[in-house]
Design an enzyme around this catalytic site. Sequence first.
Site, PDB file in Angstrom:
ATOM      1  N   HIS A   1      84.230  24.972  52.004  1.00  0.00           N
ATOM      2  CA  HIS A   1      85.320  24.423  53.085  1.00  0.00           C
ATOM      3  C   HIS A   1      84.919  24.625  54.654  1.00  0.00           C
ATOM      4  CE1 HIS A   1      88.960  23.199  51.287  1.00  0.00           C
ATOM      5  NE2 HIS A   1      88.867  24.164  50.463  1.00  0.00           N
TER       6      HIS A   1
ATOM      7  N   HIS B   1      83.851  28.084  46.489  1.00  0.00           N
ATOM      8  CA  HIS B   1      84.795  26.807  46.982  1.00  0.00           C
ATOM      9  C   HIS B   1      84.978  27.172  48.406  1.00  0.00           C
ATOM     10  CE1 HIS B   1      88.465  24.298  45.963  1.00  0.00           C
ATOM     11  NE2 HIS B   1      88.775  24.854  47.193  1.00  0.00           N
ATOM     12  N   GLU B   2      85.821  28.308  48.946  1.00  0.00           N
ATOM     13  CA  GLU B   2      86.331  28.533  50.095  1.00  0.00           C
ATOM     14  C   GLU B   2      85.176  28.534  51.149  1.00  0.00           C
ATOM     15  OE1 GLU B   2      89.321  28.371  50.704  1.00  0.00           O
ATOM     16  OE2 GLU B   2      89.830  28.820  48.314  1.00  0.00           O
TER      17      GLU B   2
ATOM     18  N   GLN C   1      91.610  24.440  56.798  1.00  0.00           N
ATOM     19  CA  GLN C   1      92.779  24.032  55.991  1.00  0.00           C
ATOM     20  C   GLN C   1      94.017  24.252  57.017  1.00  0.00           C
ATOM     21  OE1 GLN C   1      91.566  25.917  52.373  1.00  0.00           O
ATOM     22  NE2 GLN C   1      92.764  23.958  51.697  1.00  0.00           N
TER      23      GLN C   1
ATOM     24  N   GLY D   1      93.313  30.756  47.265  1.00  0.00           N
ATOM     25  CA  GLY D   1      92.075  30.966  48.441  1.00  0.00           C
ATOM     26  C   GLY D   1      92.711  29.997  49.439  1.00  0.00           C
TER      27      GLY D   1
ATOM     28  N   CYS E   1      92.765  22.506  44.717  1.00  0.00           N
ATOM     29  CA  CYS E   1      92.642  22.801  46.230  1.00  0.00           C
ATOM     30  C   CYS E   1      93.913  22.499  47.024  1.00  0.00           C
ATOM     31  CB  CYS E   1      91.443  22.089  46.925  1.00  0.00           C
ATOM     32  SG  CYS E   1      91.096  22.618  48.682  1.00  0.00           S
ATOM     33  N   LEU E   2      94.387  23.428  47.563  1.00  0.00           N
ATOM     34  CA  LEU E   2      95.697  23.224  48.503  1.00  0.00           C
ATOM     35  C   LEU E   2      95.409  21.957  49.277  1.00  0.00           C
ATOM     36  CD1 LEU E   2      96.505  26.776  49.518  1.00  0.00           C
ATOM     37  CD2 LEU E   2      97.710  25.243  47.656  1.00  0.00           C
TER      38      LEU E   2
HETATM   39 NI    NI Z   1      90.430  24.516  48.543  1.00  0.00          NI
END
Ligand code: NI
Length: 174
Positions: free
Chosen positions: A140, A136-137, A51, A46, A94-95
């Site tokens: 963000h 989660h997204e 990000q 995701g 998470c990236l």
């Molecule tokens: Ni994330």
Amino acid sequence: MTVKKILTEPDPFLRQKSKPVEKVDNDLRLLMDDMLDTMYNAQGIGLAAIQIGVPKRVIVIDLLKEKDKKNPLYFVNPEILWSSKEDATYEEGCLSVPGQFAEIDRPDKCHVRYLDYDGNKRELKTEGLLATCIQHEIDHLEGILFIDYLSKLKKSLITKKLSKQKKELERIVV
Ligand code: NI
């Protein structure tokens, strides 16, 4: 399609609240294509636009259930209409928080309203991993990272570790 640089914690930009998208047009589809490429390249499931430094309410997800078959999902202006009282627990990463993982509780099921890749209004009833990933997204888009759910001590340990890693990386890239 281009692979973009993913911002990592601690970066104040990640704490910004993303703005609603007014129109799903070709420019926005280009952004979604880039986001997907960036996510696949980083082997994530995701990614939110913030990000890669774009504060728009856009997320892409692909749970990559089948190894060779891509199944991208695009959510523009996603809103959670309902979420269950029962929680599910997943070990999240998470990236933007590289190499760090923690068990996080979130509602097991949720209903989401959003616009798709073509700008059509959609609603989705979801549960399990996909529900967790969407939540989660969407976090963000509000400037929230999964580490915000941890104790102050755990969170500060992770932030310190990442700051140190960043400085070391900067030292190598000369
Ligand atoms: Ni994330």
